[in-house]
Design a protein around this motif. Structure first.
Motif, PDB file in Angstrom:
ATOM      1  N   VAL A  70       0.840  -1.208   0.000  1.00  0.00           N
ATOM      2  CA  VAL A  70       0.000   0.000   0.000  1.00  0.00           C
ATOM      3  C   VAL A  70       0.871   1.253   0.000  1.00  0.00           C
ATOM      4  O   VAL A  70       0.632   2.186  -0.771  1.00  0.00           O
ATOM      5  CB  VAL A  70      -0.989  -0.004   1.187  1.00  0.00           C
ATOM      6  CG1 VAL A  70      -1.667   1.353   1.350  1.00  0.00           C
ATOM      7  CG2 VAL A  70      -2.034  -1.105   0.997  1.00  0.00           C
ATOM      8  N   ALA A  71       1.899   1.279   0.834  1.00  0.00           N
ATOM      9  CA  ALA A  71       2.785   2.455   0.888  1.00  0.00           C
ATOM     10  C   ALA A  71       3.498   2.663  -0.449  1.00  0.00           C
ATOM     11  O   ALA A  71       3.621   3.797  -0.929  1.00  0.00           O
ATOM     12  CB  ALA A  71       3.798   2.309   2.016  1.00  0.00           C
ATOM     13  N   ALA A  72       3.944   1.571  -1.081  1.00  0.00           N
ATOM     14  CA  ALA A  72       4.627   1.678  -2.375  1.00  0.00           C
ATOM     15  C   ALA A  72       3.649   2.102  -3.471  1.00  0.00           C
ATOM     16  O   ALA A  72       3.991   2.912  -4.346  1.00  0.00           O
ATOM     17  CB  ALA A  72       5.292   0.350  -2.724  1.00  0.00           C
ATOM     18  N   PHE A  73       2.429   1.576  -3.422  1.00  0.00           N
ATOM     19  CA  PHE A  73       1.430   1.972  -4.407  1.00  0.00           C
ATOM     20  C   PHE A  73       1.104   3.459  -4.263  1.00  0.00           C
ATOM     21  O   PHE A  73       0.989   4.173  -5.253  1.00  0.00           O
ATOM     22  CB  PHE A  73       0.152   1.131  -4.268  1.00  0.00           C
ATOM     23  CG  PHE A  73      -0.896   1.501  -5.271  1.00  0.00           C
ATOM     24  CD1 PHE A  73      -0.860   0.978  -6.544  1.00  0.00           C
ATOM     25  CD2 PHE A  73      -1.901   2.386  -4.945  1.00  0.00           C
ATOM     26  CE1 PHE A  73      -1.814   1.335  -7.493  1.00  0.00           C
ATOM     27  CE2 PHE A  73      -2.866   2.752  -5.874  1.00  0.00           C
ATOM     28  CZ  PHE A  73      -2.825   2.222  -7.154  1.00  0.00           C
ATOM     29  N   ARG A  74       0.945   3.932  -3.031  1.00  0.00           N
ATOM     30  CA  ARG A  74       0.679   5.361  -2.805  1.00  0.00           C
ATOM     31  C   ARG A  74       1.799   6.220  -3.398  1.00  0.00           C
ATOM     32  O   ARG A  74       1.545   7.267  -3.980  1.00  0.00           O
ATOM     33  CB  ARG A  74       0.530   5.665  -1.316  1.00  0.00           C
ATOM     34  CG  ARG A  74      -0.834   5.377  -0.763  1.00  0.00           C
ATOM     35  CD  ARG A  74      -0.848   5.819   0.718  1.00  0.00           C
ATOM     36  NE  ARG A  74      -2.166   5.883   1.246  1.00  0.00           N
ATOM     37  CZ  ARG A  74      -3.023   6.878   1.070  1.00  0.00           C
ATOM     38  NH1 ARG A  74      -2.693   7.912   0.338  1.00  0.00           N
ATOM     39  NH2 ARG A  74      -4.222   6.841   1.599  1.00  0.00           N
ATOM     40  N   PHE A  75       3.051   5.772  -3.229  1.00  0.00           N
ATOM     41  CA  PHE A  75       4.182   6.510  -3.797  1.00  0.00           C
ATOM     42  C   PHE A  75       4.041   6.587  -5.314  1.00  0.00           C
ATOM     43  O   PHE A  75       4.175   7.653  -5.911  1.00  0.00           O
ATOM     44  CB  PHE A  75       5.510   5.845  -3.409  1.00  0.00           C
ATOM     45  CG  PHE A  75       6.706   6.541  -3.984  1.00  0.00           C
ATOM     46  CD1 PHE A  75       7.258   7.629  -3.327  1.00  0.00           C
ATOM     47  CD2 PHE A  75       7.276   6.122  -5.168  1.00  0.00           C
ATOM     48  CE1 PHE A  75       8.365   8.292  -3.856  1.00  0.00           C
ATOM     49  CE2 PHE A  75       8.375   6.779  -5.712  1.00  0.00           C
ATOM     50  CZ  PHE A  75       8.922   7.866  -5.048  1.00  0.00           C
TER      51      PHE A  75
END
Length: 180
Positions: A70-75
């Motif tokens: 999720v954090a990588a997708f948000r980035f």
């Protein structure tokens, strides 16, 4: 990216900025899932992390993987604010996954660069007594990002330096390589 993927002897896959899996090698298929068996519309790392049972089962610590993806997708999505394809994927996942909703609300953002992941794999290394009791296979992963407008990423997995020869043998067996 396709040529780099073909050259990889370790698990590797290529995905789009929206985390759609575009290509993978045989070692990635054996480590994760056969992406060819996943309908193209569902061949998305974010969707699979929350909805694909076999994919989820490969990870020893799925909660950690959920937060990381999720954090990588948000980035990645930060460069595509207002893009209908990104928005549709997020809307569907927020509607269908309580776990994703909770993690999404944290607003964590991190580039997908490198790290370690623990996998549940049943692989018997050459010379090993058996695969049972070996515990998770912890692999380092690294991401190579395209500088072209496609912004594709190639992620590949290697044995950890600290993992020792047993991890090397288990990864070689998984990859179908001769570990002799």
């Amino acid at each position: 990216m396709a040529r780099a993927l073909e050259a990889m002897r370790v698990p590797a896959l290529v995905f789009s900025p929206r985390f759609d899996v575009l290509a993978w090698n045989g070692a990635a298929r054996r480590l994760l899932v056969d992406f060819g068996d996943v309908p193209p519309r569902r061949r998305n790392l974010l969707w699979m992390t929350f909805h694909h049972a076999a994919y989820r089962a490969r990870y020893a610590e799925i909660g950690v993987i959920e937060r990381e993806v999720v954090a990588a997708f948000r980035f990645s999505a930060s460069s595509y604010v207002g893009d209908p394809e990104f928005d549709a994927l997020v809307a569907e996942l927020l509607e269908t996954s309580e776990a994703l909703r909770a993690i999404w609300a944290r607003h964590e953002v991190r580039a997908k660069v490198s790290g370690a992941k623990a996998f549940r794999v049943e692989v018997q290394a050459a010379g090993a007594r058996d695969a049972d009791g070996a515990g998770p296979l912890v692999l380092e992963w690294h991401t190579l990002a395209s500088t072209t407008s496609s912004r594709q990423q190639l992620v590949y997995y290697t044995a950890r330096a600290a993992g020792g020869p047993e991890d090397e043998r288990r990864l070689a067996a998984l990859c179908g390589a001769d570990s002799g």
